[in-house]
Design a protein around this motif. Structure first.
Motif, PDB file in Angstrom:
ATOM      1  N   TRP A  77       0.573  -1.130   0.184  1.00 31.61           N
ATOM      2  CA  TRP A  77       0.007   0.116   0.039  1.00 31.61           C
ATOM      3  C   TRP A  77       0.893   1.197   0.060  1.00 31.61           C
ATOM      4  O   TRP A  77       0.588   2.363  -0.394  1.00 31.61           O
ATOM      5  CB  TRP A  77      -1.012  -0.207   1.296  1.00 31.61           C
ATOM      6  N   LEU A  78       2.073   1.314   0.475  1.00 29.52           N
ATOM      7  CA  LEU A  78       2.875   2.546   0.835  1.00 29.52           C
ATOM      8  C   LEU A  78       2.887   3.310  -0.556  1.00 29.52           C
ATOM      9  O   LEU A  78       2.868   4.444  -0.455  1.00 29.52           O
ATOM     10  CB  LEU A  78       4.013   2.237   1.614  1.00 29.52           C
ATOM     11  N   PRO A  79       3.253   2.629  -1.683  1.00 31.36           N
ATOM     12  CA  PRO A  79       3.553   3.427  -2.881  1.00 31.36           C
ATOM     13  C   PRO A  79       2.455   4.438  -3.234  1.00 31.36           C
ATOM     14  O   PRO A  79       2.375   5.506  -3.982  1.00 31.36           O
ATOM     15  CB  PRO A  79       3.960   2.504  -3.931  1.00 31.36           C
ATOM     16  N   HIS A  80       1.099   3.941  -2.767  1.00 34.64           N
ATOM     17  CA  HIS A  80      -0.225   4.561  -3.260  1.00 34.64           C
ATOM     18  C   HIS A  80      -0.617   5.505  -2.127  1.00 34.64           C
ATOM     19  O   HIS A  80      -1.728   6.417  -2.360  1.00 34.64           O
ATOM     20  CB  HIS A  80      -1.352   3.378  -3.437  1.00 34.64           C
ATOM     21  N   LEU A  81       0.260   5.732  -1.036  1.00 36.39           N
ATOM     22  CA  LEU A  81      -0.051   6.708  -0.023  1.00 36.39           C
ATOM     23  C   LEU A  81       0.551   7.917   0.041  1.00 36.39           C
ATOM     24  O   LEU A  81       0.442   8.726   0.855  1.00 36.39           O
ATOM     25  CB  LEU A  81       0.152   6.031   1.320  1.00 36.39           C
ATOM     26  N   GLN A  82       1.423   8.100  -1.008  1.00 32.99           N
ATOM     27  CA  GLN A  82       2.214   9.382  -0.903  1.00 32.99           C
ATOM     28  C   GLN A  82       1.518  10.538  -1.231  1.00 32.99           C
ATOM     29  O   GLN A  82       0.749  10.641  -2.067  1.00 32.99           O
ATOM     30  CB  GLN A  82       3.606   8.985  -2.194  1.00 32.99           C
ATOM     31  N   GLY A  83       1.491  11.516  -0.200  1.00 32.90           N
ATOM     32  CA  GLY A  83       0.927  12.809  -0.364  1.00 32.90           C
ATOM     33  C   GLY A  83      -0.579  12.676   0.045  1.00 32.90           C
ATOM     34  O   GLY A  83      -1.358  13.505   0.057  1.00 32.90           O
ATOM     35  N   VAL A  84      -0.837  11.527   0.402  1.00 33.17           N
ATOM     36  CA  VAL A  84      -2.476  11.465   0.942  1.00 33.17           C
ATOM     37  C   VAL A  84      -2.648  11.821   2.174  1.00 33.17           C
ATOM     38  O   VAL A  84      -1.967  11.837   3.188  1.00 33.17           O
ATOM     39  CB  VAL A  84      -2.781   9.898   0.805  1.00 33.17           C
ATOM     40  N   ASP A  85      -3.934  12.545   2.218  1.00 32.99           N
ATOM     41  CA  ASP A  85      -4.433  13.032   3.615  1.00 32.99           C
ATOM     42  C   ASP A  85      -5.182  12.192   4.318  1.00 32.99           C
ATOM     43  O   ASP A  85      -5.174  12.201   5.468  1.00 32.99           O
ATOM     44  CB  ASP A  85      -4.977  14.547   3.256  1.00 32.99           C
ATOM     45  N   VAL A  86      -6.156  11.329   3.506  1.00 32.75           N
ATOM     46  CA  VAL A  86      -6.935  10.520   4.178  1.00 32.75           C
ATOM     47  C   VAL A  86      -7.163   9.339   3.222  1.00 32.75           C
ATOM     48  O   VAL A  86      -7.010   9.353   2.297  1.00 32.75           O
ATOM     49  CB  VAL A  86      -8.555  11.385   4.201  1.00 32.75           C
ATOM     50  N   ALA A  87      -7.419   8.214   4.130  1.00 30.48           N
ATOM     51  CA  ALA A  87      -7.848   7.094   3.529  1.00 30.48           C
ATOM     52  C   ALA A  87      -9.197   6.674   3.759  1.00 30.48           C
ATOM     53  O   ALA A  87      -9.646   6.878   5.027  1.00 30.48           O
ATOM     54  CB  ALA A  87      -6.827   5.934   3.913  1.00 30.48           C
ATOM     55  N   ILE A  88      -9.932   6.330   2.782  1.00 37.57           N
ATOM     56  CA  ILE A  88     -11.343   5.811   3.156  1.00 37.57           C
ATOM     57  C   ILE A  88     -11.433   4.534   2.759  1.00 37.57           C
ATOM     58  O   ILE A  88     -11.132   4.120   1.365  1.00 37.57           O
ATOM     59  CB  ILE A  88     -12.353   6.701   2.490  1.00 37.57           C
ATOM     60  N   ASN A  89     -11.875   3.386   3.475  1.00 38.19           N
ATOM     61  CA  ASN A  89     -12.167   1.901   3.068  1.00 38.19           C
ATOM     62  C   ASN A  89     -13.490   1.818   2.799  1.00 38.19           C
ATOM     63  O   ASN A  89     -14.263   1.681   3.866  1.00 38.19           O
ATOM     64  CB  ASN A  89     -11.318   1.047   3.690  1.00 38.19           C
ATOM     65  N   SER A  90     -14.137   1.631   1.431  1.00 35.99           N
ATOM     66  CA  SER A  90     -15.376   1.040   1.363  1.00 35.99           C
ATOM     67  C   SER A  90     -15.618  -0.174   0.506  1.00 35.99           C
ATOM     68  O   SER A  90     -16.769  -0.415   0.011  1.00 35.99           O
ATOM     69  CB  SER A  90     -16.135   2.157   0.643  1.00 35.99           C
ATOM     70  N   VAL A  91     -14.632  -0.863   0.431  1.00 32.56           N
ATOM     71  CA  VAL A  91     -14.780  -2.179  -0.181  1.00 32.56           C
ATOM     72  C   VAL A  91     -15.497  -3.134   0.697  1.00 32.56           C
ATOM     73  O   VAL A  91     -15.589  -3.165   2.072  1.00 32.56           O
ATOM     74  CB  VAL A  91     -13.256  -2.918  -0.197  1.00 32.56           C
ATOM     75  N   GLY A  92     -16.569  -3.816  -0.011  1.00 31.13           N
ATOM     76  CA  GLY A  92     -17.517  -4.642   0.509  1.00 31.13           C
ATOM     77  C   GLY A  92     -17.971  -5.631  -0.212  1.00 31.13           C
ATOM     78  O   GLY A  92     -18.483  -5.219  -1.354  1.00 31.13           O
ATOM     79  N   ILE A  93     -18.253  -7.015   0.012  1.00 26.82           N
ATOM     80  CA  ILE A  93     -19.129  -7.855  -0.790  1.00 26.82           C
ATOM     81  C   ILE A  93     -20.158  -8.593   0.080  1.00 26.82           C
ATOM     82  O   ILE A  93     -19.942  -8.538   1.362  1.00 26.82           O
ATOM     83  CB  ILE A  93     -18.255  -9.036  -1.364  1.00 26.82           C
TER      84      ILE A  93
END
Length: 276
Positions: free
Chosen positions: A47-63
């Protein structure tokens, strides 16, 4: 803000993404549509490469039901847990976890237990976290909404048992409003049940859908719960919502105190029948 949003092409995630874009936020969307495979996102390093400069993470994955390539353990627990730990490492302090009403100490299905497992991870970390537990969410693009509208449109409505299961459906608009409020709330580290304005029975909800469609109330056909469960083992292949575990969750009921959410939003959430 720059916001990483998982499940960005799902029902709830799609509504959140649209609202965030309209508010001017920069979105890093994470879903299969954008080439992300949660089966390969099981460590913080993924996940770390995709969090550069990110302020907030929202997880809405669901099945709502498992398939051969998608399991509750991976999508609801292990991949989100890796994301939350990566947020600590990357300094992304604010995290919004979209869980589910019923993911609590009384949880008994793999669906709820896997959601709760991820909730417990984010609560244990030094983050500004919010765990949102929506009830049945309805709105444009919802598969469950489509199924229930189809049931409500029948001349005779089949019921699960007596149809008196207590539910508290919440409009997708109010789920989105709660997420947006999480972005600016001064105090974090909160678990919120995201529900509609008032509870009602399952049959009352179906009849309300008929009224909204300009139809008169329909006759109902109660089907014994045991018979429903027996047929669900086959019916689930045609409609995942009919999985036996989902019927057990419906039978348990799906309601909560609305006042904490109303206080958080600064208003009452919408009720069934209120204009979106």
């Amino acid at each position: 803000m720059k916001i990483l949003l998982t499940g960005a092409n799902g029902f709830i995630g799609g509504h959140i993404r649209q609202a965030l874009e309209q508010a001017g936020h920069e979105i890093t969307p994470v879903s299969r549509h954008y080439g992300f495979d949660f089966q390969r996102m099981l460590t913080p390093d993924d996940w770390l490469p995709h969090l550069q400069g990110v302020d907030v993470a929202i997880n809405s994955v669901g099945i709502i039901a498992e398939t051969r390539g998608q399991t509750f353990a991976t999508l609801h627990h292990h991949a989100p847990a890796a994301l939350f730990r990566a947020c600590v490492m990357a300094g992304v302090m604010r995290v919004v976890q979209i869980s589910a009403l019923g993911a609590d100490e009384q949880a008994f299905t793999p669906y709820h237990l896997s959601k709760k497992a991820a909730d417990d991870v984010v609560r244990s970390l030094p983050l500004e976290w919010f765990v949102l537990r929506p009830s049945l969410v309805y709105g444009e693009g919802g598969k469950s909404s489509t199924l229930f509208r189809c049931m409500a449109s029948l001349p005779i409505i089949p019921l699960v048992g007596d149809g008196k299961q207590r539910i508290q459906p919440v409009q997708a608009r109010d789920v989105v409003a709660t997420v947006l409020q999480c972005l600016q709330a001064a105090s974090a580290r909160r678990t919120l049940d995201v529900v509609g304005a008032y509870p009602l029975t399952f049959v009352e909800w179906l009849q309300s859908m008929r009224r909204a469609a300009g139809k008169k109330p329909a006759l109902t056909l109660p089907i014994p719960f045991g018979l429903i469960m027996a047929s669900a083992h086959i019916g689930r292949f045609a409609a995942p919502m009919l999985h036996p575990d989902n019927l057990r969750m419906l039978q348990r009921g799906n309601t909560a105190d609305v006042q904490p959410l109303a206080k958080f939003l600064g208003r009452m959430p919408l009720g069934v029948g209120d204009a979106p």
